[in-house]
Motif scaffolding. Structure first.
Motif, mmCIF file in Angstrom:
data_model
loop_
_atom_site.group_PDB
_atom_site.id
_atom_site.type_symbol
_atom_site.label_atom_id
_atom_site.label_comp_id
_atom_site.label_asym_id
_atom_site.label_seq_id
_atom_site.Cartn_x
_atom_site.Cartn_y
_atom_site.Cartn_z
ATOM 1 N N UNK A 279 0.857 -0.995 -0.040
ATOM 2 C CA UNK A 279 0.108 0.045 0.015
ATOM 3 C C UNK A 279 0.770 1.194 0.065
ATOM 4 N N UNK A 280 2.085 0.895 0.236
ATOM 5 C CA UNK A 280 3.143 2.279 0.494
ATOM 6 C C UNK A 280 3.907 2.388 -0.732
ATOM 7 N N UNK A 281 3.671 1.717 -1.775
ATOM 8 C CA UNK A 281 4.697 1.512 -2.856
ATOM 9 C C UNK A 281 4.682 2.676 -3.699
ATOM 10 N N UNK A 282 5.537 3.058 -4.381
ATOM 11 C CA UNK A 282 5.436 4.332 -5.191
ATOM 12 C C UNK A 282 4.438 4.366 -6.095
ATOM 13 N N UNK A 283 3.786 3.267 -6.593
ATOM 14 C CA UNK A 283 2.851 3.053 -7.797
ATOM 15 C C UNK A 283 1.555 3.603 -6.996
ATOM 16 N N UNK A 284 1.516 3.359 -5.860
ATOM 17 C CA UNK A 284 0.181 3.846 -5.231
ATOM 18 C C UNK A 284 0.236 5.171 -4.932
ATOM 19 N N UNK A 285 1.649 5.966 -4.825
ATOM 20 C CA UNK A 285 1.631 7.360 -4.665
ATOM 21 C C UNK A 285 1.249 7.993 -5.811
ATOM 22 N N UNK A 286 1.716 7.379 -7.044
ATOM 23 C CA UNK A 286 1.454 7.679 -8.357
ATOM 24 C C UNK A 286 0.192 7.699 -8.626
ATOM 25 N N UNK A 287 -0.469 6.702 -8.157
ATOM 26 C CA UNK A 287 -2.111 6.527 -8.532
ATOM 27 C C UNK A 287 -2.677 7.968 -8.189
ATOM 28 N N UNK A 288 -2.425 8.413 -7.052
ATOM 29 C CA UNK A 288 -3.183 9.547 -6.515
ATOM 30 C C UNK A 288 -3.037 10.734 -7.328
ATOM 31 N N UNK A 289 -1.608 10.752 -7.670
ATOM 32 C CA UNK A 289 -1.440 11.919 -8.478
ATOM 33 C C UNK A 289 -2.125 12.038 -9.713
ATOM 34 N N UNK A 290 -2.442 10.698 -10.368
ATOM 35 C CA UNK A 290 -2.990 10.474 -11.580
ATOM 36 C C UNK A 290 -4.530 11.039 -11.431
ATOM 37 N N UNK A 291 -5.221 10.543 -10.251
ATOM 38 C CA UNK A 291 -6.360 10.594 -9.958
ATOM 39 C C UNK A 291 -6.688 12.231 -9.963
ATOM 40 N N UNK A 292 -5.781 12.858 -9.231
ATOM 41 C CA UNK A 292 -5.930 14.492 -9.072
ATOM 42 C C UNK A 292 -5.832 15.091 -10.318
ATOM 43 N N UNK A 293 -5.008 14.832 -11.293
ATOM 44 C CA UNK A 293 -4.515 15.336 -12.374
ATOM 45 C C UNK A 293 -5.740 15.170 -13.465
ATOM 46 N N UNK A 294 -5.987 13.848 -13.517
ATOM 47 C CA UNK A 294 -7.227 13.332 -14.478
ATOM 48 C C UNK A 294 -8.522 14.015 -14.040
ATOM 49 N N UNK A 295 -8.819 14.276 -12.786
ATOM 50 C CA UNK A 295 -10.094 14.751 -12.536
ATOM 51 C C UNK A 295 -10.115 16.245 -12.501
ATOM 52 N N UNK A 296 -8.800 16.867 -12.342
ATOM 53 C CA UNK A 296 -8.705 18.529 -12.314
ATOM 54 C C UNK A 296 -8.121 18.985 -10.971
#
Lengths: 400, 251
Positions: A279-296
């Motif tokens: 749950x702490x891996x960098x892919x999980x950190x990247x996912x929330x970045x994607x979510x935020x940018x994708x949504x706005x």
């Protein structure tokens, strides 16, 4: 209402309606129909929608407002999960103390990491947070095994003390998480004709917390503090020469978003009481970045949309395999059917990342403001059309 | 005693002695201009006053307190506001928000965890910001993005932001650099009005002699890191040493 402007109140009400009626909205296709594949209204996935929504709302307070791009927020989510599971092991299976502890621990942890990382800005800040998160991940995997149970992940056992509860239930199994007796896994199923709508206690707890988290984020966005955070993003030099100390502002934003992440982690463990290092891996950190940018990024509702969007893809598109594709195109002549399946195959099933990647690129290139900007453009276009091609009023929506 | 006392300030960058031994006293409620040819050390001196640079030697006292070793935001909270050569404003924010931020900084100090109340609920600050916008003649632009304004308007806004903090000393770094004549004259009029109507000391670094002689009560000429002359404008105009510093020895 609730101390909000009219526009914000209506947004809050829309989100409230969407979350409360999600079991209906996400289940539009009758069970057994070919399109039932696209139904997302089952408890496990709905829980994930709102939990990651909370995670993204918090991340947006840091990234959307101050522009500081953290690549280590999954560490706080992981810490929150571990804290919650420890609370289940030691104290009781009630989710409230677990969630409170996960928020506090994540807050302290983010205070520490933020204090160090915020000495730098831009790419150096991102790298520092990434380094800290990877360090946490590796520690959780190896050295900290007594606390994290290493590779296996932290789980409940029959030997846990659970001071305020029982170590094992009467029938000798591990007790389940509950809210003052209401089991998180309990689901009420409403069958209407061919439809089966599921109402899950855990989901509704998460949804109510999401609404509170969303409401708090609106308040933060509209507060003097929120305006200062946007000023940090815009011009730090001017801030310093206007008598404002930027460091505590950014640190407070970092800790608040870390606590949101901890809350998400605690909820995750409350729904399913186990916590793993991945749950702490960098892919999980990247996912929330994607979510935020994708949504706005920087918009209120964007992160929630982005989280829902990505989780939907991850869970629905990844389940479409060749068998499903063949059944869809079975009405076609054999050769054409096979051609269609071959054509679509790389984009679904295990290839869902490809579809998501393409969508992400399209959004970033054509809608830099994310899905929210897309919505705004459609609304403007519709308004133009209705008013007979008149130019819209000069008032622009503050997208960033 | 002036409100700003600079004593024996020196600053060296590697092999370059940017400031030699600068002594400067700015009297309260005057307009003090610091002029000098390129490379005279004007900007270095200014940066030493606001905490961006720390001088190697000497002292800088503002109103009896040393500013040395303090961060820029602390010096600002002491009552020194700075206007930059290229306007530094919050480009992504609206004009009104730009004006609100210094008003909050004045009311709440360097940091305040004001998370729950709405900006629109802070009537005292809102009123002050609106009033300041009106004074700067930009009330009609309040919902505009600050970055979309003209250079002259940005300069006006920046000066207004500084004034809303009610500073005792306003530092201006070539406020009319790169401006058209009309904008320059507007800025001169604005600064004149400010110094006439307010209880404020202005220190201005400037290249444009027209600006300097229209505004200054007192002028310090800086050359090669040391003050050459300090005098009233009418005496500076005819001073042969100043001519030499500006035009070279052959003149």
């Amino acid at each position: 209402m609730f101390g909000l402007e009219k526009r914000d109140t209506s947004m809050l009400i829309i989100v409230a309606v969407l979350t409360m009626f999600a079991p209906f909205i996400l289940n539009p296709f009758p069970a057994g129909s070919a399109l039932a594949q696209f139904n997302a209204g089952y408890p496990d996935l709905m829980q994930r929608f709102v939990i990651f929504g909370i995670f993204a709302i918090g991340f947006n307070i840091l990234f959307g407002l101050t522009g500081y791009l953290s690549f280590g927020h999954a560490a706080f989510l992981g810490v929150g999960s571990y804290s919650a599971v420890w609370m289940f092991k030691l104290l009781s299976m009630n989710v409230i103390p677990a969630i409170i502890l996960s928020v506090i621990v994540a807050g302290l942890f983010s205070l520490l990491i933020g204090f160090v990382s915020l000495r730098r800005s831009g790419i150096y800040f991102s790298i520092l947070t990434l380094a800290f998160a990877q360090m946490s991940f590796n520690l959780a995997y190896s050295v900290l095994t007594p606390i994290t149970n290493g590779e296996t992940g932290l789980q409940l056992t029959l030997n846990d003390p659970r001071v305020l509860g029982v170590s094992a239930t009467a029938d000798g199994s591990i007790p389940v998480t509950n809210l003052f007796g209401m089991e998180m896994r309990s689901t009420f199923e409403l069958a209407v004709g061919p439809w089966a709508f599921q109402f899950n206690a855990g989901y509704y707890l998460c949804a109510v917390i999401l609404l509170l988290a969303f409401y708090l984020s609106i308040r933060i966005f509209r507060s003097p503090f929120g305006m200062m955070l946007r000023a940090v993003k815009s011009n730090q030099q001017r801030m310093n020469y206007t008598g404002l100390n930027t460091r505590p502002y950014t640190l407070a934003a970092f800790v608040i978003s870390g606590m949101y992440a901890g809350l998400a982690g605690g909820l995750m463990a409350s729904m399913d009481p186990l916590a793993g290092a991945e749950r702490m891996q960098w892919t999980a950190s990247g996912e929330v970045v994607l979510m935020t940018i994708l949504g706005g990024a920087g918009t209120l509702i964007g992160p929630v949309l982005g989280a829902g969007f990505i989780k939907y893809f991850e869970n629905i598109f990844s389940k479409i395999n060749d068998g499903v594709l063949h059944s869809w195109f079975s009405f076609m002549p054999d050769g054409l059917e096979n051609a269609m399946v071959t054509l679509i195959h790389p984009f679904v099933g295990k290839g869902w990342h490809l579809t998501l990647g393409i969508l992400f690129m399209l959004v970033v290139i054509f809608l830099p403001g994310g899905l929210v900007e897309g919505g705004q453009r459609i609304r403007k276009w519709a308004k133009n059309k209705r008013s007979g091609g008149e130019t819209p009023t000069g008032k622009t929506e503050p997208a960033e | 005693m002036g409100i700003l006392e600079v004593k024996n300030v020196g600053k060296r960058f590697g092999g370059l002695q940017a400031l030699g031994d600068v002594n400067l006293s700015v009297k309260e409620n005057t307009v003090h201009a610091i002029i000098g040819p390129n490379g005279a050390g004007k900007s270095t001196l200014l940066n030493c006053l606001v905490g961006k640079l720390i001088p190697d030697t000497g002292s800088v006292m503002f109103d009896g307190q040393s500013v040395l070793g303090r961060a820029p935001y602390e010096i600002n909270q002491m009552g020194i506001s700075r206007v930059f050569q290229t306007p530094e404003i919050f480009g992504d924010l609206t004009v009104l928000e730009n004006m609100l931020i210094p008003c909050f900084a004045k009311r709440d100090g360097a940091f305040e965890l004001n998370v729950l109340p709405s900006v629109l609920g802070q009537k005292d600050v809102l009123e002050k910001a609106e009033h300041m916008l009106e004074e700067m003649n930009m009330a009609d632009k309040r919902h505009m993005h600050a970055a979309a304004m003209s250079r002259g308007d940005k300069r006006r806004l920046e000066i207004g932001m500084c004034l809303s903090q009610e500073p005792r000393l306003l530092l201006l770094d070539e406020p009319t650099a790169g401006m058209a004549r009309a904008d320059t004259n507007n800025t001169i009029d604005l600064l004149k009005q400010i110094s006439d109507e307010r209880d404020i000391t202005i220190a201005i670094i400037e290249h444009d002699m027209h600006v300097v002689f229209s505004l200054a009560d007192r002028i310090t000429v800086l050359a090669q890191g040391t003050p050459l002359v300090e005098d009233d404008p009418q005496n500076i105009r005819g001073n042969p040493k100043v001519r030499e510093a500006y035009l070279g020895e052959s003149a």
